[in-house]
Design a protein around this motif. Structure first.
Motif, PDB file in Angstrom:
ATOM      1  N   TRP A   1       0.846  -1.196   0.000  1.00 19.36           N
ATOM      2  CA  TRP A   1       0.000   0.000   0.000  1.00 19.36           C
ATOM      3  C   TRP A   1       0.871   1.233   0.000  1.00 19.36           C
ATOM      4  O   TRP A   1       0.678   2.153  -0.805  1.00 19.36           O
ATOM      5  N   ASP A   2       1.902   1.235   0.894  1.00 23.86           N
ATOM      6  CA  ASP A   2       2.781   2.392   0.996  1.00 23.86           C
ATOM      7  C   ASP A   2       3.537   2.620  -0.304  1.00 23.86           C
ATOM      8  O   ASP A   2       3.680   3.753  -0.775  1.00 23.86           O
ATOM      9  N   GLN A   3       4.011   1.513  -0.890  1.00 24.87           N
ATOM     10  CA  GLN A   3       4.769   1.638  -2.125  1.00 24.87           C
ATOM     11  C   GLN A   3       3.907   2.237  -3.226  1.00 24.87           C
ATOM     12  O   GLN A   3       4.323   3.120  -3.961  1.00 24.87           O
ATOM     13  N   TRP A   4       2.677   1.704  -3.254  1.00 28.56           N
ATOM     14  CA  TRP A   4       1.772   2.154  -4.303  1.00 28.56           C
ATOM     15  C   TRP A   4       1.485   3.646  -4.135  1.00 28.56           C
ATOM     16  O   TRP A   4       1.516   4.413  -5.082  1.00 28.56           O
ATOM     17  N   ARG A   5       1.237   4.042  -2.858  1.00 30.17           N
ATOM     18  CA  ARG A   5       0.948   5.460  -2.592  1.00 30.17           C
ATOM     19  C   ARG A   5       2.148   6.322  -2.924  1.00 30.17           C
ATOM     20  O   ARG A   5       2.036   7.370  -3.548  1.00 30.17           O
ATOM     21  N   ALA A   6       3.342   5.830  -2.487  1.00 27.69           N
ATOM     22  CA  ALA A   6       4.550   6.603  -2.712  1.00 27.69           C
ATOM     23  C   ALA A   6       4.806   6.743  -4.208  1.00 27.69           C
ATOM     24  O   ALA A   6       5.180   7.822  -4.689  1.00 27.69           O
ATOM     25  N   ALA A   7       4.576   5.641  -4.920  1.00 25.66           N
ATOM     26  CA  ALA A   7       4.798   5.681  -6.359  1.00 25.66           C
ATOM     27  C   ALA A   7       3.860   6.695  -7.004  1.00 25.66           C
ATOM     28  O   ALA A   7       4.243   7.465  -7.880  1.00 25.66           O
ATOM     29  N   ARG A   8       2.609   6.714  -6.532  1.00 23.47           N
ATOM     30  CA  ARG A   8       1.641   7.631  -7.105  1.00 23.47           C
ATOM     31  C   ARG A   8       2.034   9.073  -6.804  1.00 23.47           C
ATOM     32  O   ARG A   8       1.994   9.943  -7.660  1.00 23.47           O
ATOM     33  N   ARG A   9       2.456   9.284  -5.519  1.00 27.28           N
ATOM     34  CA  ARG A   9       2.838  10.626  -5.128  1.00 27.28           C
ATOM     35  C   ARG A   9       4.037  11.097  -5.944  1.00 27.28           C
ATOM     36  O   ARG A   9       4.102  12.224  -6.386  1.00 27.28           O
ATOM     37  N   SER A  10       5.005  10.188  -6.122  1.00 25.69           N
ATOM     38  CA  SER A  10       6.197  10.614  -6.837  1.00 25.69           C
ATOM     39  C   SER A  10       5.864  10.917  -8.289  1.00 25.69           C
ATOM     40  O   SER A  10       6.466  11.775  -8.903  1.00 25.69           O
TER      41      SER A  10
END
Lengths: 389, 549
Positions: free
Chosen positions: A357-366
């Motif tokens: 979840w965190d990776q996905w969110r971080a990827a989206r944010r980046s």
């Protein structure tokens, strides 16, 4: 004090929300169970209260394991032993509370001792008629065992797979020991037929609700404690030991002390989880020591995401809820599902659900902001080994 | 008493003489056979005997003739089938069929018509008479032509000493040619001497002879003798008992060592594959126990296939199962390595979890296919039964498993020390990166090593199917013990595994008599946990930088 520390260091918003959620549940569930009439759609039935109380105990156990595995790199395959020891301490208190209401109506001896023709109480059963004594044992027995075991193991630098194997041997030895009738813990049948806890009947709805509330509050408290520990300097050292034990030692720290602290604290948490578990399910027997149980706890942590605080809680809930569903609907397939989970999680979800979840969110944010995501306290891929370096 | 066939050139006179000799020998043949008239007279006593005392006397008299033929009427008497015809006081063996009794001659067994039940009187017996019959029938068969029967007779007397048998034994000993039977007869005689009122000298010689036996029954005999012996002999008996106790203790130790070796070889079989994979790949294969289980189920499947197609070869199904089990387990092992483990290199703890998942899946798969109940793998005839060396009981299946595990060990040693593949395996064990730099294809070595380790587990399953239940949980029972062996013995050296398995097996079996099976096991586990503190990498640890974690 904990609250002050947390406020000072700042606390992850999700952790705060979870604590709030648990405290809310501790209030709301008893109310919905007791005060709302059964006909109402908001009524929570008794089996659900017990079931979720059980899940919360498992969650606390998973959190305990996460503290040593996720943050300190010690894969314990014997945490079920601490859980069961805490459970047995509570069970002994509950057995003494039965008094002369047992089948054999012996005012002092539990039924199984009368059955085995024992004449007097073994020395280690003395004091368990007092709750404070039992409470102390719940904390001290698993804690002392973990301290002694850890002191021996970490001092001589038993690490990695070897440590995992001997923790498994530990719980296996205890399993065999508690199966013995001569041990004085009820042998194969364990301890059951409880009547009262602190003067309240264990089966009563109010007691059940109170136990649920106590479990939820305990879990909330230990989430706070864990968050505090891992947020402190000690927590950073734990991560350092996990990722590069030799380097930490060369820099001048004593990894064995850090590990010993984490291991003991974790065992105490597991013991408390066990103590809360026993009055809710109404039985404790040696099968809790089975090595397979301890390994199952590992998969809860791995699924939820190790090295995170909420991961193991989520994982324990998720896996156990799935297990309840499977064993009712497709009993033959549960082991297939569990086995596949073990394989799939280690292969495809090394950071668990939360990590994904965190990776996905971080990827989206980046993608949105062009910021490179920081992994923070996420474990590296190669846990527990430096050989690959 | 045998006839010497004429070897010299046959002349008519000699032939006739020889024929005559044959005839005489046949008629008067075994010298033990007493005059039939004497026996008949003895039998007739049953018709006139009044009271059990006289019947018993008649039994003894009959036995004193030493004729093996009297065992038949005596057996009939003991079973209450000996009858006297009221009209002429003739003695018969009779079997009842409803109203009538069919009669048979007591000596020859020839049919002798029938009689109404009222015409016959049963010769009554009580326990004293039966006891006398048992005692004398031992001495009767001492003259048998079959050495096995004579040995059994001597053993029967030994377990029920009777002073009346001494003379018969003396006669039998004098004639006996078989050394084992003779020794046994002498011991039987000694036991009877102890029960008799013979001189103290003879008794003390008997005590010596019996104490040399060093067995539990000798101990019982002497203990009961000692309780009512005269003072002088008491002393002797006591010292004989002490010496027997010492002998028995030594045998006990030997028995425990044997059990320990037997358990150790089982552990060796279960653990050696694990040691290889752990040594080479640093991977703990939690599904290793399931490879053992797959091997056991393959054995079962092969047995069923052979039962269906060629039942005559059933005894050899185990041999056929060996390669099958190896291939099945090795194939599953290679599949697991290629499919899962190779993606997890450098993450040993996660490998442990993934293989645990595999083990759950394999268990449930076998449970689904073969059902949850135990499956029966029969012992082939060459593996059932056993034999005794002194006081040591050794069963064939255990002996085979010890031999088999040592053979597997030797084979692996050969592969690892003498083959190119073994060299590569050891190189990867010692330093993976250096081995890779030298051009060894480490992924191949990994896959084949994993296959080999699993295959060995499979053939371990063939052996273990002979001594335990074949159930889906079979592997679970061995996995922790196997870990203990590997952890104790250390990796990277097969000798460590051998030593680890044997010492754990023997330690277990020596603790068992004092602490009980479960507590003994717990003590061993605790000892291993403590041992690991001293030697964190086991008995035979690899040294060098590459293995420092």
């Amino acid at each position: 004090m904990i609250a002050a520390r947390l406020l000072k260091n700042g606390i992850d918003r999700r952790i705060a929300a979870t604590i709030a959620l648990l405290v809310g549940a501790a209030v709301l569930v008893p109310v919905l169970h007791l005060a709302v009439p059964e006909s109402s759609p908001f009524h929570i039935p008794a089996h659900a209260v017990v079931l979720f109380g059980k899940y919360l105990c498992y969650a606390l156990l998973a959190l305990a394991l996460d503290l040593v595995w996720g943050y300190c790199g010690i894969l314990s395959l014997g945490h079920g032993a601490f859980f069961a020891l805490g459970g047995y301490a509570m069970g002994m208190y509950l057995m003494r509370q039965i008094g002369d209401r047992g089948v054999y109506a012996n005012p002092v001896l539990p039924d199984f001792m009368v059955f085995l023709n024992w004449k007097e109480l073994p020395w280690f059963w003395h004091g368990f008629d007092q709750f404070w004594f039992a409470a102390a044992a719940i904390v001290l027995v698993p804690g002392a065992l973990a301290f002694g075991f850890g002191w021996l193991a970490f001092r001589s630098r038993v690490t990695g797979v070897y440590l995992s194997i001997i923790t498994q041997a530990l719980t296996y030895a205890l399993l065999l020991a508690f199966f013995r009738n001569d041990m004085g813990f009820g042998g194969n049948n364990g301890l059951t037929d409880f009547k009262d806890i602190l003067g309240f009947p264990v089966q009563a709805p109010a007691t059940r609700a109170a136990l649920f509330a106590a479990t939820a509050l305990a879990l909330a408290a230990f989430i706070a404690v864990t968050a505090m520990v891992v947020g402190s300097k000690l927590g950073k050292l734990m991560v350092a030991v996990r990722d590069a034990e030799s380097r930490t030692r060369f820099v001048g720290w004593r990894p064995e002390h850090i590990k010993l602290f984490a291991f003991t604290l974790s065992a105490v948490m597991a013991g408390i989880a066990g103590a809360l578990y026993v009055p809710q399910v109404g039985i404790i027997n040696p099968s809790e020591f089975a090595p397979a149980n301890s390994i199952e706890v590992v998969i809860w942590v791995a699924i939820g995401g190790r090295g995170t605080i909420l991961g193991p809680i989520l994982g324990a809930m998720l896996v156990n809820w799935t297990k309840s569903w499977f064993t009712a609907a497709l009993p033959d397939f549960w082991l297939f599902a569990l086995g596949a989970l073990f394989v799939a999680v280690t292969l495809f979800l090394p950071k668990g659900v939360i990590g994904m979840w965190d990776q996905w969110r971080a990827a989206r944010r980046s993608r949105v902001d062009g910021v490179v995501p920081a992994i923070g306290t996420q474990p590296r891929q190669s846990l527990g080994t430096e050989a690959a370096e | 008493m045998t006839i010497s066939a004429p070897k010299y050139p046959a002349s008519p006179t000699i032939l006739v003489a020889a024929l005559l000799a044959v005839l005489t020998l046949v008629v008067f043949a075994p010298s033990v056979r007493a005059d039939e008239a004497v026996v008949r007279a003895g039998l007739a006593k049953f018709a006139t005997a009044k009271g059990f005392g006289e019947v018993e006397a008649a039994v003894r008299e009959l036995a004193a003739t030493g004729d093996p033929a009297v065992s038949k009427p005596l057996a009939a008497l003991s079973e209450g089938n000996l009858y006297v015809r009221k009209s002429d006081a003739a003695v018969f063996i009779a079997t009842s069929n409803g109203e009538t009794l069919s009669l048979a001659d007591p000596l020859t067994g020839a049919e002798a018509g029938t009689a109404k039940a009222g015409e016959m009187a049963k010769v009554r017996v009580n326990n004293a008479v039966r006891g006398a019959i048992r005692a004398v029938s031992g001495s009767l068969t001492l003259g048998s032509g079959d050495a096995g029967v004579r040995l059994a007779a001597a053993n029967a007397i030994f377990s029920r000493p009777d002073p009346n048998t001494i003379d018969a034994l003396d006669a039998a000993i004098a004639k006996e040619t078989d050394a084992t039977v003779k020794a046994r007869m002498q011991i039987a005689r000694s036991s009877s001497v102890l029960a008799s009122d013979r001189s103290d000298e003879e008794k003390s010689a008997a005590i010596k002879l019996i104490s040399g036996l060093g067995s539990r029954e000798a101990l019982n005999l002497l203990t009961s003798f000692q309780s009512n012996a005269p003072d002088r002999l008491k002393e002797e008996a006591a010292s004989a008992i002490r010496s027997i106790n010492g002998t028995l203790m030594a045998w006990d130790v030997a028995q425990n060592v044997w059990y320990g070796i037997s358990l150790g070889s089982v552990l060796l079989l279960a653990a050696i594959g694990l040691a290889i994979t752990f040594g080479v790949m640093g991977v703990i294969n939690m599904a290793h126990g399931e490879m053992v289980m797959l091997g056991a189920y393959t054995t079962f499947a092969v047995q069923e296939a052979i039962r269906a197609t060629a039942p005559g070869l059933l005894d050899y199904s185990l041999i056929a199962a060996l390669p099958c089990a190896f291939v099945v387990a090795a194939a599953v092992g290679i599949a697991v390595e290629r499919g899962i483990i190779r993606f997890l290199y450098g993450r040993p703890l996660e490998t442990l979890l993934a293989t645990w998942g595999v083990s759950l899946i394999l268990q449930q798969a076998v449970r689904t296919i073969f059902g949850p109940t135990n499956r029966e793998v029969a012992n082939p005839s060459w593996m059932s039964g056993g034999f005794e060396i002194g006081q040591l009981a050794i069963t064939w299946n255990r002996l085979w498993i010890v031999a088999f595990s040592l053979a597997v060990f030797a084979l692996l040693l050969l592969i690892s020390n003498r083959s190119a593949w073994g060299l590569q395996m050891r190189a990867v064990t010692q330093n993976r990166r250096m081995a890779a730099s030298m051009g060894i294809r480490t992924p191949w070595v990994d896959a084949f090593t994993f296959g080999l380790g699993s295959g060995i587990a499979g053939i371990a399953g063939v052996a273990l199917s002979q001594i335990g239940n074949v159930s889906p949980n079979l592997g679970q029972g061995y996995i922790i013990d196997s870990f203990m062996v590997v952890v104790f013995g250390g990796v990277g050296n097969l000798w460590g595994t051998l030593l680890g398995a044997m010492s754990l097996g023997i330690a277990n079996k020596f603790l068992e008599p004092y602490a009980g099976a479960v507590l003994g096991k717990i003590i061993v586990l605790v000892l291993i946990i403590l041992f690991i503190q001293k030697r964190p990498r086991g008995l035979f640890a690899l040294k060098g930088r590459a293995v420092e974690a």
